[in-house]
Scaffold this motif. Structure first.
Motif, PDB file in Angstrom:
ATOM      1  N   VAL A   1       1.050  -0.891  -0.014  1.00  0.00           N
ATOM      2  CA  VAL A   1       0.085   0.288  -0.074  1.00  0.00           C
ATOM      3  C   VAL A   1       0.623   1.062  -0.166  1.00  0.00           C
ATOM      4  N   THR A   2       0.138   1.730  -0.690  1.00  0.00           N
ATOM      5  CA  THR A   2       1.312   3.910  -0.443  1.00  0.00           C
ATOM      6  C   THR A   2       0.447   4.206   0.611  1.00  0.00           C
ATOM      7  N   THR A   3       2.014   4.710   1.367  1.00  0.00           N
ATOM      8  CA  THR A   3       2.597   5.562   2.370  1.00  0.00           C
ATOM      9  C   THR A   3       2.688   7.182   1.918  1.00  0.00           C
ATOM     10  N   VAL A   4       1.395   8.372   2.170  1.00  0.00           N
ATOM     11  CA  VAL A   4       2.134   9.381   2.685  1.00  0.00           C
ATOM     12  C   VAL A   4       2.104   9.870   3.880  1.00  0.00           C
ATOM     13  N   LEU A   5       3.618  10.385   3.517  1.00  0.00           N
ATOM     14  CA  LEU A   5       3.860  11.098   4.713  1.00  0.00           C
ATOM     15  C   LEU A   5       4.192  12.666   5.242  1.00  0.00           C
ATOM     16  N   PHE A   6       3.099  12.657   5.955  1.00  0.00           N
ATOM     17  CA  PHE A   6       2.716  14.026   6.649  1.00  0.00           C
ATOM     18  C   PHE A   6       3.255  15.124   8.115  1.00  0.00           C
ATOM     19  N   CYS A   7       3.555  16.492   7.491  1.00  0.00           N
ATOM     20  CA  CYS A   7       3.869  16.985   8.848  1.00  0.00           C
ATOM     21  C   CYS A   7       2.856  16.345   9.907  1.00  0.00           C
ATOM     22  N   ARG A   8       2.687  16.501  11.260  1.00  0.00           N
ATOM     23  CA  ARG A   8       2.155  15.752  12.261  1.00  0.00           C
ATOM     24  C   ARG A   8       2.056  17.172  12.397  1.00  0.00           C
ATOM     25  N   ASP A   9       0.736  17.433  13.666  1.00  0.00           N
ATOM     26  CA  ASP A   9       0.234  18.632  14.352  1.00  0.00           C
ATOM     27  C   ASP A   9       1.544  18.878  15.531  1.00  0.00           C
ATOM     28  N   PRO A  10       1.747  19.939  16.017  1.00  0.00           N
ATOM     29  CA  PRO A  10       2.983  20.368  16.559  1.00  0.00           C
ATOM     30  C   PRO A  10       2.804  19.759  18.064  1.00  0.00           C
ATOM     31  N   LEU A  11       0.921  20.350  18.089  1.00  0.00           N
ATOM     32  CA  LEU A  11      -0.132  20.323  19.243  1.00  0.00           C
ATOM     33  C   LEU A  11      -0.563  19.739  19.862  1.00  0.00           C
TER      34      LEU A  11
ATOM     35  N   ALA B   1      -4.952  13.935   3.801  1.00  0.00           N
ATOM     36  CA  ALA B   1      -4.774  12.645   4.987  1.00  0.00           C
ATOM     37  C   ALA B   1      -5.739  11.638   5.019  1.00  0.00           C
ATOM     38  N   ALA B   2      -7.070  12.604   5.333  1.00  0.00           N
ATOM     39  CA  ALA B   2      -8.182  12.179   4.867  1.00  0.00           C
ATOM     40  C   ALA B   2      -8.599  11.936   3.587  1.00  0.00           C
ATOM     41  N   ALA B   3      -7.984  12.449   2.824  1.00  0.00           N
ATOM     42  CA  ALA B   3      -8.707  11.660   0.633  1.00  0.00           C
ATOM     43  C   ALA B   3      -7.567  10.409   0.897  1.00  0.00           C
ATOM     44  N   VAL B   4      -6.297  10.231   1.238  1.00  0.00           N
ATOM     45  CA  VAL B   4      -5.278   9.396   1.164  1.00  0.00           C
ATOM     46  C   VAL B   4      -5.529   8.529   1.407  1.00  0.00           C
ATOM     47  N   ARG B   5      -6.328   8.737   3.177  1.00  0.00           N
ATOM     48  CA  ARG B   5      -6.834   7.233   3.205  1.00  0.00           C
ATOM     49  C   ARG B   5      -8.583   6.617   2.843  1.00  0.00           C
ATOM     50  N   ALA B   6      -8.614   7.733   2.368  1.00  0.00           N
ATOM     51  CA  ALA B   6     -10.544   7.314   1.323  1.00  0.00           C
ATOM     52  C   ALA B   6      -9.479   6.476   0.038  1.00  0.00           C
ATOM     53  N   ALA B   7      -8.360   7.345   0.099  1.00  0.00           N
ATOM     54  CA  ALA B   7      -8.802   6.565  -1.232  1.00  0.00           C
ATOM     55  C   ALA B   7      -7.692   5.095  -1.331  1.00  0.00           C
ATOM     56  N   GLY B   8      -7.192   4.810   0.296  1.00  0.00           N
ATOM     57  CA  GLY B   8      -6.798   3.228  -0.075  1.00  0.00           C
ATOM     58  C   GLY B   8      -5.002   3.047   0.303  1.00  0.00           C
ATOM     59  N   GLY B   9      -5.061   4.495   0.949  1.00  0.00           N
ATOM     60  CA  GLY B   9      -3.086   4.688   1.016  1.00  0.00           C
ATOM     61  C   GLY B   9      -3.609   4.756   2.688  1.00  0.00           C
ATOM     62  N   THR B  10      -1.763   4.709   3.389  1.00  0.00           N
ATOM     63  CA  THR B  10      -1.693   4.991   4.674  1.00  0.00           C
ATOM     64  C   THR B  10      -0.895   6.125   4.649  1.00  0.00           C
ATOM     65  N   VAL B  11      -1.277   6.502   6.385  1.00  0.00           N
ATOM     66  CA  VAL B  11      -0.853   7.917   6.750  1.00  0.00           C
ATOM     67  C   VAL B  11       0.579   7.513   7.595  1.00  0.00           C
TER      68      VAL B  11
END
Ligand SMILES: Nc1ncnc2c1ncn2[C@@H]1O[C@H](COP(=O)(O)OP(=O)(O)OP(=O)(O)O)[C@@H](O)[C@H]1O
Ligand SMILES: [Mg+2]
Length: 274
Positions: free
Chosen positions: A1-11, A24-34
């Motif tokens: 499965v495809t992973t997309v690496l996102f910046c995390r929320d500092p808080l 990120a929600a769109a990645v999950r909806a498309a079958g990818g991993t965050v």
């Protein structure tokens, strides 16, 4: 499965940064991993701790090219460091786009050390005697236009460069770029390219409501030659009606205006590796 690496929320370190959460929600909806990246830690030079299975795309804030190479050593990225640098920094993409973009020269420079006036003058002589703009290899200070971006004539170049270097401070990327000024109509288009195909033409984040429709044939040929899988090109119409490339960027760090569907680009990233 495809992973997309996102910046995390500092808080809220278990969450994706708020600005990127719709993607990120769109990645999950498309079958990818965050997966999550601590961008602050990466930029500080701390050891990278990221878990991702298989090659990952990145979506998030800009990363200096040397830090990107460190990230790539710690986690398998789809876009290798040399391709990232070629799209991200003007000296990397300029030769491929030279006749479609304002004539430009550059000089390496470190934070706090503007090039000498004589050296600048010699380099900028190639641009003629008209107005110019100043930026570094990655960013301008367009919001301080008169002080640190626009050069009305060559005599003003040392003043603007000195102020630009002062304001960029530790964030000066690579060196100084000087570009011939061309008069553009407002409303740039940001075109997103994946594997040489234009997957989305939308507005630039500065003019989110505009809907420009530039011709893409010539740009497509250059994007193909650049050989980077995921890039953006920002296009503006010049006063004489000719569409020009204002800049090229790595698609992983190009900002998406909120008016653009968050799934439009990332769903394609997920599909491209599936
Ligand atoms: N050569 C030029 N002639 C005229 N205007 C220019 C030129 N280069 C840049 N500009 C103007 O300055 C703005 C900022 O320039 P540029 O896009 O290169 O910098 P930036 O800081 O990377 O911006 P961003 O990342 O927000 O797109 C452009 O959108 C354009 O309006
Ligand atoms: Mg720009």
């Amino acid at each position: 499965v495809t992973t997309v690496l996102f910046c995390r929320d500092p808080l809220n370190p278990r969450e994706v940064d708020e600005h990127l959460r719709p993607e990120a929600a769109a990645v999950r909806a498309a079958g990818g991993t965050v997966a999550l990246l601590d961008h602050d830690a990466l930029l500080r030079g701390d050891a990278v701790r990221v878990r991702a299975d298989g090659p990952a795309w990145y979506r998030g804030w800009m990363i200096p090219t040397d830090r990107y190479a460190e990230l790539a050593a710690a986690v398998e990225l789809v876009v290798p460091p040399d391709a990232y640098a070629r799209a991200h920094e003007l000296p990397g993409w300029y030769p491929t786009f030279a006749d479609l973009t304002p004539p430009s020269v550059w000089l390496p420079a470190a934070p706090g050390g503007p090039p000498a006036a004589a050296q600048l003058g010699a380099a900028a002589a190639a641009l003629g005697h008209g107005p110019m703009i100043v930026k570094d290899y990655v960013k301008s200070r367009k919001h301080e236009w008169d002080e640190a971006c626009f050069v009305p004539d060559p005599t003003a170049l040392p003043r603007v460069v000195t102020r630009f270097v002062e304001l960029q401070d530790e964030f000066l990327a690579g060196g100084i770029v000087v570009r011939a000024y061309e008069r553009f109509e407002p409303g740039e288009a940001r075109v997103w390219w994946l594997d040489g195909e234009p997957i989305l033409t939308g507005p630039h984040p500065d003019t989110p409501a505009s809907d420009p429709r530039p011709p893409l044939d010539e740009v497509a040929a250059r994007v193909g030659r650049l050989g980077c899988r995921f890039v953006t090109t920002d296009l503006a119409r010049r006063g004489d009606g000719v569409w020009r490339v204002v800049e090229v960027g790595d698609g992983q760090v190009s900002d998406r205006p909120r008016t653009v569907d968050p799934s439009a680009v990332v769903a394609r990233l997920v599909q491209a590796l599936a």
